[in-house]
Motif scaffolding. Structure first.
Motif, mmCIF file in Angstrom:
data_model
loop_
_atom_site.group_PDB
_atom_site.id
_atom_site.type_symbol
_atom_site.label_atom_id
_atom_site.label_comp_id
_atom_site.label_asym_id
_atom_site.label_seq_id
_atom_site.Cartn_x
_atom_site.Cartn_y
_atom_site.Cartn_z
ATOM 1 N N LEU A 153 4.089 0.376 2.023
ATOM 2 C CA LEU A 153 2.933 0.201 1.137
ATOM 3 C C LEU A 153 1.693 0.894 1.693
ATOM 4 N N SER A 154 1.552 0.892 3.003
ATOM 5 C CA SER A 154 0.423 1.600 3.616
ATOM 6 C C SER A 154 0.488 3.089 3.307
ATOM 7 N N ARG A 155 1.684 3.653 3.374
ATOM 8 C CA ARG A 155 1.831 5.079 3.073
ATOM 9 C C ARG A 155 1.588 5.356 1.583
ATOM 10 N N LEU A 156 2.074 4.456 0.730
ATOM 11 C CA LEU A 156 1.842 4.639 -0.702
ATOM 12 C C LEU A 156 0.354 4.568 -1.027
ATOM 13 N N CYS A 157 -0.354 3.665 -0.363
ATOM 14 C CA CYS A 157 -1.798 3.561 -0.569
ATOM 15 C C CYS A 157 -2.506 4.817 -0.100
ATOM 16 N N ALA A 158 -2.117 5.314 1.075
ATOM 17 C CA ALA A 158 -2.754 6.513 1.619
ATOM 18 C C ALA A 158 -2.534 7.711 0.695
ATOM 19 N N ARG A 159 -1.375 7.741 0.049
ATOM 20 C CA ARG A 159 -1.055 8.858 -0.843
ATOM 21 C C ARG A 159 -1.514 8.584 -2.278
ATOM 22 N N ARG A 160 -2.020 7.392 -2.518
ATOM 23 C CA ARG A 160 -2.494 6.969 -3.840
ATOM 24 C C ARG A 160 -1.392 7.091 -4.891
ATOM 25 N N ASP A 161 -0.217 6.632 -4.516
ATOM 26 C CA ASP A 161 0.906 6.637 -5.450
ATOM 27 C C ASP A 161 0.785 5.383 -6.319
ATOM 28 N N LEU A 162 -0.066 5.461 -7.336
ATOM 29 C CA LEU A 162 -0.367 4.289 -8.153
ATOM 30 C C LEU A 162 0.839 3.805 -8.941
ATOM 31 N N LYS A 163 1.716 4.709 -9.307
ATOM 32 C CA LYS A 163 2.887 4.316 -10.092
ATOM 33 C C LYS A 163 3.800 3.405 -9.275
ATOM 34 N N ALA A 164 4.103 3.809 -8.043
ATOM 35 C CA ALA A 164 4.953 2.986 -7.184
ATOM 36 C C ALA A 164 4.254 1.677 -6.806
ATOM 37 N N LEU A 165 2.963 1.783 -6.487
ATOM 38 C CA LEU A 165 2.211 0.576 -6.131
ATOM 39 C C LEU A 165 2.151 -0.403 -7.305
ATOM 40 N N GLY A 166 1.981 0.123 -8.510
ATOM 41 C CA GLY A 166 1.894 -0.737 -9.680
ATOM 42 C C GLY A 166 3.171 -1.514 -9.932
ATOM 43 N N LEU A 167 4.307 -0.939 -9.552
ATOM 44 C CA LEU A 167 5.580 -1.629 -9.725
ATOM 45 C C LEU A 167 5.861 -2.628 -8.609
ATOM 46 N N ILE A 168 5.513 -2.272 -7.376
ATOM 47 C CA ILE A 168 5.890 -3.097 -6.225
ATOM 48 C C ILE A 168 4.890 -4.212 -5.930
ATOM 49 N N LEU A 169 3.592 -3.898 -5.997
ATOM 50 C CA LEU A 169 2.589 -4.853 -5.521
ATOM 51 C C LEU A 169 2.591 -6.203 -6.241
ATOM 52 N N PRO A 170 2.749 -6.244 -7.575
ATOM 53 C CA PRO A 170 2.737 -7.572 -8.207
ATOM 54 C C PRO A 170 3.796 -8.513 -7.637
ATOM 55 N N LEU A 173 2.825 -9.225 -3.741
ATOM 56 C CA LEU A 173 1.673 -10.083 -3.517
ATOM 57 C C LEU A 173 1.867 -11.492 -4.061
ATOM 58 N N SER A 174 2.781 -11.667 -5.006
ATOM 59 C CA SER A 174 2.992 -12.984 -5.612
ATOM 60 C C SER A 174 4.180 -13.722 -5.020
ATOM 61 N N ASP A 175 4.726 -13.232 -3.921
ATOM 62 C CA ASP A 175 5.927 -13.815 -3.317
ATOM 63 C C ASP A 175 5.612 -15.167 -2.680
ATOM 64 N N LEU A 176 6.150 -16.245 -3.274
ATOM 65 C CA LEU A 176 5.952 -17.595 -2.740
ATOM 66 C C LEU A 176 7.087 -18.020 -1.815
ATOM 67 N N GLY A 177 8.036 -17.114 -1.583
ATOM 68 C CA GLY A 177 9.115 -17.430 -0.662
ATOM 69 C C GLY A 177 10.337 -18.047 -1.295
ATOM 70 N N THR A 178 10.393 -18.099 -2.628
ATOM 71 C CA THR A 178 11.550 -18.683 -3.297
ATOM 72 C C THR A 178 12.620 -17.620 -3.530
ATOM 73 N N ASP A 179 13.823 -18.076 -3.895
ATOM 74 C CA ASP A 179 14.888 -17.123 -4.218
ATOM 75 C C ASP A 179 14.518 -16.285 -5.432
ATOM 76 N N ASP A 180 13.861 -16.895 -6.413
ATOM 77 C CA ASP A 180 13.431 -16.137 -7.591
ATOM 78 C C ASP A 180 12.456 -15.030 -7.205
ATOM 79 N N ASP A 181 11.567 -15.331 -6.249
ATOM 80 C CA ASP A 181 10.619 -14.312 -5.797
ATOM 81 C C ASP A 181 11.341 -13.181 -5.083
ATOM 82 N N ARG A 182 12.358 -13.521 -4.292
ATOM 83 C CA ARG A 182 13.127 -12.487 -3.597
ATOM 84 C C ARG A 182 13.805 -11.571 -4.608
ATOM 85 N N ARG A 184 12.852 -11.032 -7.713
ATOM 86 C CA ARG A 184 11.816 -10.260 -8.409
ATOM 87 C C ARG A 184 11.370 -9.063 -7.563
ATOM 88 N N LEU A 185 11.173 -9.301 -6.271
ATOM 89 C CA LEU A 185 10.760 -8.220 -5.380
ATOM 90 C C LEU A 185 11.865 -7.178 -5.247
#
Length: 216
Positions: A153-170, A173-182, A184-185
């Motif tokens: 994610l640091s590399r994606l941010c540095a390169r401003r790859d908004l498309k990849a960040l837009g798919l991965i970050l939600p 960042l919303s990972d509560l540690g459940t199996d459903d979150d795993r 989703r990620l």
């Protein structure tokens, strides 16, 4: 909430004052709302906003506790959707006072109430805040893929790859540690990996993260 209710109206005016850079006016309006309240429901609403404008963290905690107590007294559908925010605010207040165990307990209670928050940006904001709060107070447990993803994610941010960040970050960042979150990620990571638009180094790192996150 009924916009014609005098307490709700005062709190709405207070929020406009806050947005307009007039915190003293906002606090006065929230105080008026508290003094105007005629039942536990109205007092709950007013206390929520009063907690936003307190001079010390102990005072913030007091008003957040008052807000939760009033909601418990109401005990009906009018306050059901409030509890995620109420516990989130209490958790943040306890964390600000370095009362970490109490903070984590309220972050966990906020997470347990998330299904009562309507889907949309407000629900997403609450989920992100709870996930960050859980991470900052010792939970959920770190996953083996966390370091790999943080580097990617640091590399994606540095390169401003908004498309990849837009798919991965939600999902990240919303990972509560459940199996459903795993799941989703992992799904978000698979989508980016399958598109194959990343540079080879990042594509390889993404593949490793997926393998670690979903071991065979």
């Amino acid at each position: 909430m009924d916009p014609a209710n005098p307490v709700v109206r005062l709190c709405s005016e207070g929020m406009r004052a806050e947005a307009g850079g007039r915190p003293a006016d906002a606090r006065d309006l929230f105080q008026q709302a508290w003094e105007t309240a005629t039942d536990d429901y109205e007092a709950c609403v007013a206390a929520h906003y009063l907690a936003r404008h307190q001079p010390a963290p102990e005072d913030t905690l007091h008003w957040n506790r008052e807000c939760l107590a009033r909601a418990d007294r109401v005990g009906d559908e009018r306050v059901r959707g409030f509890y995620t925010s109420l516990h989130l605010n209490l958790a943040t207040a306890y964390r600000d006072l370095d009362r970490i165990d109490e903070a984590r307990a309220h972050f966990e209670r906020a997470a347990a109430c998330l299904d009562d928050v309507p889907a949309g940006q407000y629900g997403d904001w609450n989920r992100f805040a709870i996930a960050e709060g859980l991470r900052s107070t010792g939970g959920p447990a770190r996953r083996p893929a966390d370091d790999l993803l943080a580097d990617l994610l640091s590399r994606l941010c540095a390169r401003r790859d908004l498309k990849a960040l837009g798919l991965i970050l939600p999902a990240y960042l919303s990972d509560l540690g459940t199996d459903d979150d795993r799941v989703r990620l992992a799904t978000a990571l698979h989508m980016v990996h399958a598109a194959r638009w990343l540079p080879e180094e990042d594509q390889t790192a993404l593949g490793r993260a997926i393998t670690v996150l979903n071991p065979a």
